[in-house]
Scaffold this motif. Sequence first.
Motif: not given
Length: 188
Positions: A67-69, A113-121
Amino acid sequence: MANVATNEFKGGLKFMLDGDPCSMIDIEHIKPGKGQAFTRVKYRNLMSGRVGEKTFKSGENVEVADVMEIDMEFLYSDDEFWHFMKTDGSFEQLGADARAMGDTTKWLKEQEAYTVTLYNGAPISVTPPNFIELEVTETDPGLKGDTAQGGSKPATLTTGAVVRVPLFINEGEKLKIDTRTGEYVSRA
């Protein structure tokens, strides 16, 4: 994928549980007088948003979630997706669906700007900044003599969100709002 042992658990750690990425909220290491030590973890499922609790035996391992933020700027929304652009200079764009957006839609402001959490892109959640400045589009008129301590009234903002504001606030004013609680903070 990397594994993490129970003695390395910490708040905010992203891990896999039953095939879903989860984030640890609260960790409690327990060493009873008799028997083996264990760790009780309160977690939030990042896919569904549900909160749960799980107990791990001492020495047990969990898989770290991929997971990337990242910070992304809101561009626009169409009928199906809300589009965001990376702020790192790559101009890469991603579309988040309604499930990933959740309640964030009422705090959306273009070029913010918002923080978007990515899982598998793919985006699985969008978090607004703690404070955002929005304009009042509709509220009852303020009257002379209204004070900050007097009371409050509802005000509709440009995004459609309704917040309680002091009586002296008028239409067209920019307000600073706390997105975590949905409360008025001050004039902008």
